[in-house]
Design a protein around this motif. Structure first.
Motif, PDB file in Angstrom:
ATOM      1  N   SER B  94      77.146  56.440  43.204  1.00 40.42           N
ATOM      2  CA  SER B  94      77.957  57.055  44.256  1.00 40.42           C
ATOM      3  C   SER B  94      78.052  58.549  44.010  1.00 40.42           C
ATOM      4  CB  SER B  94      79.351  56.420  44.336  1.00 40.42           C
ATOM      5  OG  SER B  94      80.153  56.748  43.204  1.00 40.42           O
ATOM      6  N   SER B  95      78.355  59.288  45.083  1.00 45.71           N
ATOM      7  CA  SER B  95      78.550  60.728  44.960  1.00 45.71           C
ATOM      8  C   SER B  95      79.551  61.172  46.017  1.00 45.71           C
ATOM      9  CB  SER B  95      77.226  61.483  45.110  1.00 45.71           C
ATOM     10  OG  SER B  95      76.664  61.295  46.397  1.00 45.71           O
ATOM     11  N   TRP B  96      80.074  62.393  45.869  1.00 43.97           N
ATOM     12  CA  TRP B  96      81.097  62.892  46.780  1.00 43.97           C
ATOM     13  C   TRP B  96      80.617  62.855  48.223  1.00 43.97           C
ATOM     14  CZ3 TRP B  96      85.942  63.007  45.678  1.00 43.97           C
ATOM     15  CH2 TRP B  96      86.351  63.240  44.361  1.00 43.97           C
ATOM     16  N   SER B  97      79.383  63.238  48.417  1.00 42.84           N
ATOM     17  CA  SER B  97      78.784  63.126  49.738  1.00 42.84           C
ATOM     18  C   SER B  97      77.302  62.932  49.523  1.00 42.84           C
ATOM     19  CB  SER B  97      79.048  64.376  50.582  1.00 42.84           C
ATOM     20  OG  SER B  97      78.210  65.431  50.157  1.00 42.84           O
ATOM     21  N   GLY B  98      76.565  62.789  50.603  1.00 43.14           N
ATOM     22  CA  GLY B  98      75.146  62.532  50.445  1.00 43.14           C
ATOM     23  C   GLY B  98      74.331  63.769  50.142  1.00 43.14           C
ATOM     24  N   GLY B  99      74.964  64.929  50.179  1.00 44.55           N
ATOM     25  CA  GLY B  99      74.226  66.145  49.946  1.00 44.55           C
ATOM     26  C   GLY B  99      73.590  66.186  48.573  1.00 44.55           C
ATOM     27  N   SER B 100      72.442  66.820  48.492  1.00 44.10           N
ATOM     28  CA  SER B 100      71.704  66.792  47.233  1.00 44.10           C
ATOM     29  C   SER B 100      72.352  67.651  46.163  1.00 44.10           C
ATOM     30  CB  SER B 100      70.264  67.239  47.462  1.00 44.10           C
ATOM     31  OG  SER B 100      70.232  68.511  48.083  1.00 44.10           O
ATOM     32  N   PHE B 101      73.378  68.429  46.527  1.00 38.35           N
ATOM     33  CA  PHE B 101      74.073  69.198  45.503  1.00 38.35           C
ATOM     34  C   PHE B 101      75.052  68.344  44.728  1.00 38.35           C
ATOM     35  CE2 PHE B 101      72.254  73.045  46.854  1.00 38.35           C
ATOM     36  CZ  PHE B 101      72.214  73.030  48.227  1.00 38.35           C
ATOM     37  N   ASN B 102      75.273  67.145  45.205  1.00 39.10           N
ATOM     38  CA  ASN B 102      76.264  66.275  44.581  1.00 39.10           C
ATOM     39  C   ASN B 102      75.622  65.317  43.602  1.00 39.10           C
ATOM     40  OD1 ASN B 102      78.853  66.967  46.042  1.00 39.10           O
ATOM     41  ND2 ASN B 102      77.483  66.565  47.754  1.00 39.10           N
ATOM     42  N   GLU B 103      76.108  65.383  42.385  1.00 40.96           N
ATOM     43  CA  GLU B 103      75.626  64.521  41.318  1.00 40.96           C
ATOM     44  C   GLU B 103      75.874  63.066  41.668  1.00 40.96           C
ATOM     45  OE1 GLU B 103      77.713  65.439  37.773  1.00 40.96           O
ATOM     46  OE2 GLU B 103      77.122  63.612  36.730  1.00 40.96           O
ATOM     47  N   GLN B 104      74.883  62.230  41.423  1.00 42.71           N
ATOM     48  CA  GLN B 104      75.034  60.796  41.611  1.00 42.71           C
ATOM     49  C   GLN B 104      75.473  60.172  40.293  1.00 42.71           C
ATOM     50  OE1 GLN B 104      71.774  58.795  43.561  1.00 42.71           O
ATOM     51  NE2 GLN B 104      71.526  60.433  45.053  1.00 42.71           N
ATOM     52  N   PHE B 105      76.538  59.395  40.364  1.00 42.72           N
ATOM     53  CA  PHE B 105      77.063  58.688  39.194  1.00 42.72           C
ATOM     54  C   PHE B 105      76.623  57.225  39.297  1.00 42.72           C
ATOM     55  CE2 PHE B 105      79.942  61.870  37.426  1.00 42.72           C
ATOM     56  CZ  PHE B 105      80.093  62.740  38.495  1.00 42.72           C
ATOM     57  N   PHE B 106      75.984  56.750  38.270  1.00 42.53           N
ATOM     58  CA  PHE B 106      75.432  55.405  38.289  1.00 42.53           C
ATOM     59  C   PHE B 106      76.345  54.412  37.568  1.00 42.53           C
ATOM     60  CE2 PHE B 106      71.066  55.527  39.928  1.00 42.53           C
ATOM     61  CZ  PHE B 106      70.894  56.891  40.068  1.00 42.53           C
ATOM     62  N   GLY B 107      76.338  53.194  38.067  1.00 43.00           N
ATOM     63  CA  GLY B 107      76.994  52.100  37.380  1.00 43.00           C
ATOM     64  C   GLY B 107      76.096  51.516  36.312  1.00 43.00           C
ATOM     65  N   PRO B 108      76.580  50.511  35.577  1.00 41.95           N
ATOM     66  CA  PRO B 108      75.808  49.921  34.490  1.00 41.95           C
ATOM     67  C   PRO B 108      74.724  48.958  34.962  1.00 41.95           C
ATOM     68  CG  PRO B 108      77.915  48.836  34.686  1.00 41.95           C
ATOM     69  CD  PRO B 108      77.940  49.961  35.660  1.00 41.95           C
ATOM     70  N   GLY B 109      74.793  48.560  36.236  1.00 38.35           N
ATOM     71  CA  GLY B 109      73.771  47.679  36.787  1.00 38.35           C
ATOM     72  C   GLY B 109      74.117  46.199  36.682  1.00 38.35           C
ATOM     73  N   THR B 110      73.447  45.420  37.526  1.00 36.19           N
ATOM     74  CA  THR B 110      73.491  43.955  37.460  1.00 36.19           C
ATOM     75  C   THR B 110      72.086  43.475  37.160  1.00 36.19           C
ATOM     76  OG1 THR B 110      75.313  43.661  39.044  1.00 36.19           O
ATOM     77  CG2 THR B 110      73.793  41.819  38.771  1.00 36.19           C
ATOM     78  N   ARG B 111      71.948  42.726  36.082  1.00 37.17           N
ATOM     79  CA  ARG B 111      70.636  42.171  35.741  1.00 37.17           C
ATOM     80  C   ARG B 111      70.484  40.832  36.436  1.00 37.17           C
ATOM     81  NH1 ARG B 111      66.793  43.188  32.170  1.00 37.17           N
ATOM     82  NH2 ARG B 111      68.082  44.782  31.150  1.00 37.17           N
ATOM     83  N   LEU B 112      69.544  40.753  37.356  1.00 37.02           N
ATOM     84  CA  LEU B 112      69.293  39.518  38.103  1.00 37.02           C
ATOM     85  C   LEU B 112      68.040  38.852  37.577  1.00 37.02           C
ATOM     86  CD1 LEU B 112      69.853  37.600  40.515  1.00 37.02           C
ATOM     87  CD2 LEU B 112      68.378  39.092  41.887  1.00 37.02           C
ATOM     88  N   THR B 113      68.177  37.595  37.234  1.00 45.11           N
ATOM     89  CA  THR B 113      67.032  36.796  36.801  1.00 45.11           C
ATOM     90  C   THR B 113      66.882  35.609  37.729  1.00 45.11           C
ATOM     91  OG1 THR B 113      67.414  37.416  34.490  1.00 45.11           O
ATOM     92  CG2 THR B 113      65.986  35.516  34.896  1.00 45.11           C
ATOM     93  N   VAL B 114      65.730  35.502  38.354  1.00 44.59           N
ATOM     94  CA  VAL B 114      65.450  34.390  39.265  1.00 44.59           C
ATOM     95  C   VAL B 114      64.473  33.455  38.568  1.00 44.59           C
ATOM     96  CG1 VAL B 114      64.630  33.718  41.540  1.00 44.59           C
ATOM     97  CG2 VAL B 114      65.797  35.912  41.241  1.00 44.59           C
ATOM     98  N   LEU B 115      64.940  32.236  38.340  1.00 47.48           N
ATOM     99  CA  LEU B 115      64.097  31.262  37.621  1.00 47.48           C
ATOM    100  C   LEU B 115      63.162  30.508  38.560  1.00 47.48           C
ATOM    101  CD1 LEU B 115      66.848  29.831  35.239  1.00 47.48           C
ATOM    102  CD2 LEU B 115      65.187  31.642  34.788  1.00 47.48           C
TER     103      LEU B 115
END
Lengths: 115, 115
Positions: B94-115
């Motif tokens: 997520s970021s403050w707005s979509g503008g490219s001057f705004n840093e994107q902060f990432f979450g830790p992710g969800t690891r999906l495994t499909v058997l």
């Protein structure tokens, strides 16, 4: 967005400066250079960005050549915790809304800092 | 303050089942992004939200993938009839707005495994 080229891997001794190069020879005048890194099992983390002037923050320095066709990310005193994949990204400057800042990641450089 | 959170952290499912992945962005951030990272493919963009609308869905790989965002906050990525090639780490930023001057902060992710 312009394509970037980075070496696949680099090594650095702890306490020394790590200099990570990036080639972006097709960069346009309205494109910025961004650096993100991804430590193992974590999401990417923003490091720094610049247009044409050299930039410095608490994490790193960014040196952009005068013709803007290449840049170098400098970690001045690398630590073991700096071991990560470093991504150089070129991205059009946008104000937001429907014109937004998608990040296009390449393969990056795997930096290994060793004792 | 709290960063971007994602749930679940890990999800194992059987081929053909539907899954929902959740992202809680940083409070006040109007822009939200979904990416996925799979072995050999690197990090790839899926979809961008500005508020509750999605100006760019171009990265969604098939019509089995959909995403929504409600109240300008929480987003859900849904994968229907999962396939083994959907196995990956799904990252939200997520970021403050979509503008490219705004840093994107990432979450830790969800690891999906499909058997």
């Amino acid at each position: 967005d312009a394509k970037t080229t980075q070496p696949p891997s680099m090594d650095c001794a702890e306490g020394r400066a790590a200099n990570l190069p990036c080639n972006h020879s097709t960069i346009s005048g309205n494109e910025y250079v961004y650096w993100y890194r991804q430590i193992h099992s974590q999401g990417p983390q923003y490091i720094i960005h610049g247009l044409k002037n050299n930039e410095t923050n608490e994490m790193a320095s960014l040196i952009i050549t005068e013709d803007r066709k290449s840049s170098t990310l400098i970690l001045p005193h690398a630590t073991l915790r700096d071991t990560a994949v470093y991504y150089c990204i070129v991205r059009v400057a946008t104000a937001g809304g429907t014109s937004y800042g998608k990040l296009t990641f390449g393969q990056g450089t795997i930096l290994t800092v060793h004792p | 303050g709290a960063g971007v959170s994602q749930s679940p952290s890990n999800k194992v499912t059987e081929k053909g089942k539907d899954v929902e992945l959740r992202c809680d962005p940083i409070s006040g951030h109007t822009a939200l992004y979904w990416y996925r990272q799979s072995l050999g493919q690197g990090l790839e963009f899926l979809i961008y939200f500005q508020g509750n609308s999605a100006p760019d869905k171009s990265g969604l790989p098939s019509d089995r993938f959909s995403a929504e965002r409600t109240g300008g906050s929480v987003s859900t990525l849904t994968i229907q009839r999962t396939q083994q090639e959907d196995s990956a780490v799904y990252l939200c930023a997520s970021s403050w707005s979509g503008g490219s001057f705004n840093e994107q902060f990432f979450g830790p992710g969800t690891r999906l495994t499909v058997l």
